[in-house]
Design a protein around this motif. Structure first.
Motif, PDB file in Angstrom:
ATOM      1  N   LEU A   2       0.838  -1.182   0.000  1.00 32.16           N
ATOM      2  CA  LEU A   2       0.000   0.000   0.000  1.00 32.16           C
ATOM      3  C   LEU A   2       0.881   1.242   0.000  1.00 32.16           C
ATOM      4  O   LEU A   2       1.868   1.315   0.701  1.00 32.16           O
ATOM      5  CB  LEU A   2      -0.861  -0.016   1.251  1.00 32.16           C
ATOM      6  N   ASP A   3       0.508   2.219  -0.799  1.00 28.44           N
ATOM      7  CA  ASP A   3       1.354   3.387  -0.922  1.00 28.44           C
ATOM      8  C   ASP A   3       1.084   4.432   0.158  1.00 28.44           C
ATOM      9  O   ASP A   3       0.939   5.608  -0.116  1.00 28.44           O
ATOM     10  CB  ASP A   3       1.195   3.995  -2.316  1.00 28.44           C
ATOM     11  N   ILE A   4       0.997   3.965   1.382  1.00 27.92           N
ATOM     12  CA  ILE A   4       0.958   4.894   2.507  1.00 27.92           C
ATOM     13  C   ILE A   4       2.343   4.787   3.116  1.00 27.92           C
ATOM     14  O   ILE A   4       2.768   3.709   3.508  1.00 27.92           O
ATOM     15  CB  ILE A   4      -0.102   4.475   3.537  1.00 27.92           C
ATOM     16  N   GLU A   7       3.348   2.843   6.109  1.00 22.96           N
ATOM     17  CA  GLU A   7       3.391   1.388   5.926  1.00 22.96           C
ATOM     18  C   GLU A   7       4.586   0.978   5.068  1.00 22.96           C
ATOM     19  O   GLU A   7       5.283   0.019   5.344  1.00 22.96           O
ATOM     20  CB  GLU A   7       2.093   0.902   5.284  1.00 22.96           C
ATOM     21  N   ASN A  76     -10.974  -0.543  18.602  1.00 20.87           N
ATOM     22  CA  ASN A  76     -11.697  -0.986  17.408  1.00 20.87           C
ATOM     23  C   ASN A  76     -12.728  -2.062  17.716  1.00 20.87           C
ATOM     24  O   ASN A  76     -13.746  -2.154  17.061  1.00 20.87           O
ATOM     25  CB  ASN A  76     -10.732  -1.596  16.386  1.00 20.87           C
TER      26      ASN A  76
ATOM     27  N   MET B 377     -12.422   1.603   9.383  1.00 20.67           N
ATOM     28  CA  MET B 377     -11.909   0.300   9.782  1.00 20.67           C
ATOM     29  C   MET B 377     -10.942  -0.246   8.732  1.00 20.67           C
ATOM     30  O   MET B 377      -9.878  -0.761   9.061  1.00 20.67           O
ATOM     31  CB  MET B 377     -13.087  -0.655   9.992  1.00 20.67           C
ATOM     32  N   SER B 380      -7.818   1.659   8.955  1.00 20.24           N
ATOM     33  CA  SER B 380      -7.170   1.345  10.218  1.00 20.24           C
ATOM     34  C   SER B 380      -6.366   0.051  10.126  1.00 20.24           C
ATOM     35  O   SER B 380      -5.216  -0.019  10.543  1.00 20.24           O
ATOM     36  CB  SER B 380      -8.243   1.256  11.310  1.00 20.24           C
ATOM     37  N   ALA B 382      -5.279  -1.397   7.379  1.00 20.33           N
ATOM     38  CA  ALA B 382      -4.203  -1.283   6.387  1.00 20.33           C
ATOM     39  C   ALA B 382      -2.996  -0.543   6.941  1.00 20.33           C
ATOM     40  O   ALA B 382      -1.869  -0.834   6.579  1.00 20.33           O
ATOM     41  CB  ALA B 382      -4.723  -0.563   5.146  1.00 20.33           C
ATOM     42  N   ILE B 411      -5.147   2.366  -3.291  1.00 22.60           N
ATOM     43  CA  ILE B 411      -5.912   2.173  -2.063  1.00 22.60           C
ATOM     44  C   ILE B 411      -7.301   1.625  -2.390  1.00 22.60           C
ATOM     45  O   ILE B 411      -7.855   0.796  -1.680  1.00 22.60           O
ATOM     46  CB  ILE B 411      -5.981   3.508  -1.279  1.00 22.60           C
ATOM     47  N   MET B 414      -6.712  -2.154  -3.223  1.00 23.60           N
ATOM     48  CA  MET B 414      -6.290  -2.964  -2.086  1.00 23.60           C
ATOM     49  C   MET B 414      -7.381  -3.078  -1.028  1.00 23.60           C
ATOM     50  O   MET B 414      -7.605  -4.128  -0.472  1.00 23.60           O
ATOM     51  CB  MET B 414      -5.040  -2.353  -1.473  1.00 23.60           C
ATOM     52  N   LEU B 415      -8.067  -1.981  -0.748  1.00 24.54           N
ATOM     53  CA  LEU B 415      -9.090  -2.007   0.297  1.00 24.54           C
ATOM     54  C   LEU B 415     -10.470  -2.292  -0.265  1.00 24.54           C
ATOM     55  O   LEU B 415     -11.451  -2.258   0.456  1.00 24.54           O
ATOM     56  CB  LEU B 415      -9.100  -0.681   1.058  1.00 24.54           C
TER      57      LEU B 415
END
Lengths: 318, 430
Positions: A2-4, A7, A76, B377, B380, B382, B411, B414-415
């Motif tokens: 993931l491109d965050i 991460e 959560n 969620m 969160s 990810a 994103i 993936m999500l």
């Protein structure tokens, strides 16, 4: 992947973690001994608690670490029962590693009530032969003594500017752009030792196309949502109908809860330049509204009452 | 008979489901006719009221196979688990055991399967979880098993859920997703055709724009749509202050009178008297006052004072539930009835009382909240960041989503974000 960036550049092993030198040394010694006590990672946000838990698991379990690590987040999950069930389900399956244990990482453990923690303690005892718990929290004092006494507490400290700057520089280099000293200083100033915040800001300015201190401050201001600004400015100048329209939109279209709105308004009001008398009156009104939302039945009535009060404050103490 | 029952689809042609979904399902059934397929279970997921359960029944009906239905809440104890296991493992039903039958001849349906986990309790013996038990049943079943659920992503996070998901054909009823894809368009076409067919049969005339309003308001929930249209028939179209009040109108007459007395009467006792034989709840009454109060109170102080009374009354209503003390409600009602006493500068003009916005939008609000929470969620999980923290950083994701196309695409994929979630993400990023 993931491109965050938080991460993408999350440390893959313990040595990659910036700061927290003593903690990392201790964790490495556990890895060498192939044994692990229960742990508490205590410290503010963005200091490497989750990263340390992940990196530790990778070093202990290698590639299959995901099978041997259960990540849970206290805020959560829908209550302690769900957490216990999850723990139970996970602990029941034999560890697929030679160490003979698996890790349960419970983030934001201080969000649990002390009753919930007590219940968790029993679960912890029950599966102690095959599992190790890592609790992460902001303050270890929020963890009940019986759990504390069964764990090794490690304190994570806010990163110092130099540590942050070197990491930010690293990442800029990997992403193929340069960042000047002013910008680095701006980011470290705003993020106050919180690496997550720093990286998010870095990624945001990079995507905006202008890496400069000016843009960084602009983005930091951007983090304050305009809806709260509008909500406050309309209600304080007595435009009740307009304020209510904004409120209804936030509730109905954006899906915010009454609590989200009171808390959002609060953090906005705190930073705004408002006359002190007005500010304190508004903060009292917010406190009362939050209390009544908890106690009451309709968020809507309580929020409308709050707006009416703010309108009055705006009129009375101008 | 209510319409939802009267017009429940009986044939595949009546189903309001896109062809591609029907295609996948019938291919899977075909595999069953030839033997035991690799994927022995099928998960149908999506928002409520889009026809997941109905589809299963209709398909079974066409095949002439019975549906053995289990609700997730039935799965609390071992016996019912055993019963499912048994029904899944045999051909025929309990009365025909031993008869020579070959090949699958029933569908085992587990409705609301996303609730299995919570439904489980100590009664199950505590040593085997409902989900892993079900996974075992699926591995050995000789009949097709269908699971329906709303909260697929929540379900996916549960431990052992992957054992089921990997063994199953996963199909999303994607009515919310991607407004411009063909599946969605087809669904909408079938939906409107069906509504118009029902209206023709019932001899009711409603403008297309009103139909579209109802469809939008119900977010494609077929059950909700039929109920709303049915109530137009019951209450007629004339007389209503606004067509959007459809479905809430039964007690509206009475409450309207009570509200106007509350605000306009000078006599508090008279206001109390109108409440004696009310046919609406205290909570509804208070929401009506909340909606219309700002039109009556002109001065900031009056508005604040009146709201103070209403707010305290609401706090009492909250305590009714928390303390299980019903007498509080009477006080709350009598306090609410007195709000106009607090208004010194009354609005002397005619006020057209409005239906509470919040009641009208209840389902939309719930859906918005649900989808926001679901998006948080997903982010969160990810980013290994709690939902609480993710909320703080929502601006950041929005910011990137509006500026970085590659990020958004990544994103989204993936999500598995729906169009709605993408829109929600981008909205605050401008």
């Amino acid at each position: 992947m993931l491109d965050i960036w938080i991460e993408k550049y999350r440390p893959k092993n313990l040595s990659e973690i910036h700061g927290q030198k003593e903690n990392i040394q201790k964790l490495k010694s556990f890895v060498n001994a192939k044994e692990l006590p229960h742990l508490i990672f205590a410290g503010p946000a963005g200091t490497g608690k989750t990263s340390a838990a992940l990196a530790l698991s990778i070093e202990l379990f290698g590639e299959n670490y995901k099978e041997n690590l259960l990540e849970l987040n206290a805020s959560n999950e829908r209550g302690i029962d769900v957490i216990r069930e999850n723990v139970k389900d996970f602990a029941r399956i034999k560890p697929s590693n030679e160490l003979g244990f698996k890790i349960i990482f419970l983030d934001e453990a201080d969000q649990l009530t002390s009753e919930a923690q007590a219940a968790l303690r029993r679960t912890m005892e029950l599966y102690s032969s095959t599992t190790r718990f890592i609790f992460s929290c902001n303050y270890s004092s929020q963890i009940i003594p019986p759990i504390q006494s069964r764990t090794v507490v490690m304190r994570f400290r806010p990163l110092i500017p130099d540590q942050m700057k070197s990491r930010l520089n690293d990442i800029a280099r990997k992403e193929d752009f340069t960042i000047d000293e002013d910008s680095l200083t701006a980011i470290t100033e705003i993020s106050e030792g919180d690496m997550r915040k720093a990286l998010n800001i870095l990624q945001a300015i990079y995507s905006s196309g202008e890496v400069s201190a000016r843009r960084i401050y602009e983005i930091a201001g951007y983090a304050q949502p305009s809806d709260f600004k509008k909500l406050l400015s309309t209600s304080i100048s007595g435009l009740f109908d307009e304020a209510r329209a904004v409120l209804d939109r936030m509730l109905i279209e954006d899906g915010l809860s009454g609590m989200d709105i009171v808390k959002g308004l609060h953090s906005y009001v705190r930073k705004e330049p408002i006359a002190p008398r007005q500010k304190i009156e508004i903060i009292m009104a917010l406190a009362e509204a939050e209390f009544r939302i908890v106690e009451g039945s309709s968020d809507n009535i309580q929020l409308d009452a709050l707006l009416a009060k703010i309108a009055y404050i705006g009129n009375e103490y101008s | 008979m209510v319409w939802v029952e009267k017009y429940r689809p009986k044939k595949i042609a009546d189903l309001i489901v896109s062809d591609s979904i029907l295609d996948q399902i019938s291919k899977w059934i075909d595999l069953w006719k030839e033997g035991t397929p690799v994927k022995k279970a099928m998960i149908l997921y999506g928002p409520p009221g889009v026809g997941k359960t109905t589809t299963v029944h209709v398909i079974a009906n066409e095949l002439g196979w019975p549906v053995v239905e289990m609700n997730a809440s039935d799965l609390r104890n071992r016996d019912s688990m055993k019963r499912i296991a048994l029904m899944a493992s045999i051909y025929g039903d309990l009365t025909t055991i031993g008869e020579n039958r070959s090949g699958p001849n029933k569908i085992v349906l587990i409705d609301e399967a996303d609730n299995i986990f919570e439904g489980r309790s100590r009664q199950s013996g505590g040593d085997t979880g409902g989900i892993s038990e079900l996974a075992k049943i699926i591995k050995s079943t000789r009949n097709p098993i269908v699971l329906t659920m709303n909260e697929y992503y929540e379900f996916r996070r549960k431990s052992s859920a992957s054992e089921i998901i990997n063994e199953a054909l996963n199909i999303e009823f994607l009515q919310y997703k991607r407004r411009n894809d063909t599946d969605y368009k087809q669904f909408r076409m079938k939906l409107l055709a069906r509504i118009n067919q029902i209206l023709r049969e019932e001899g009711i005339k409603i403008g297309q724009s009103q139909i579209m309003d109802i469809v939008e308001r119900n977010e494609n929930d077929i059950r909700g749509i039929l109920n709303d249209i049915e109530s137009i028939r019951d209450y007629g179209q004339g007389g209503a202050s606004s067509q959007a009040d459809v479905g809430y109108r039964d007690s509206a007459q009475n409450i309207y009178k009570a509200i106007s007395t509350t605000f306009k009467s000078q006599d508090y006792n008279k206001v109390l008297r109108t409440l004696y034989d009310k046919d609406f709840t205290t909570e509804d009454y208070m929401m009506w006052i909340d909606q219309n109060l700002p039109d009556e109170a002109q001065e900031p102080k009056d508005l604040m004072d009146a709201y103070e009374v209403l707010s305290r009354a609401d706090r009492l209503v909250g305590r009714v539930f928390k303390k299980q003390h019903y007498a509080f409600k009477m006080y709350a009602e009598e306090m609410s009835a007195g709000v106009s006493v607090m208004i010194k500068e009354k609005n002397e003009h005619y006020v057209k009382y409005k239906f509470p916005e919040i009641i009208k939008s209840m389902s939309r609000m719930r859906e918005a909240r649900r989808s926001r929470e679901q998006l948080l969620m997903k982010l969160s999980v990810a980013a290994h960041t709690s939902k609480r923290k993710t909320r703080d950083y929502f601006w950041f994701y929005s910011y990137l989503a509006t500026r970085d196309k590659k990020f958004l695409e990544g994103i989204e994929k993936m999500l598995q974000l729906s169009d709605k979630e993408v829109a929600r993400l981008k909205k605050s990023g401008k």
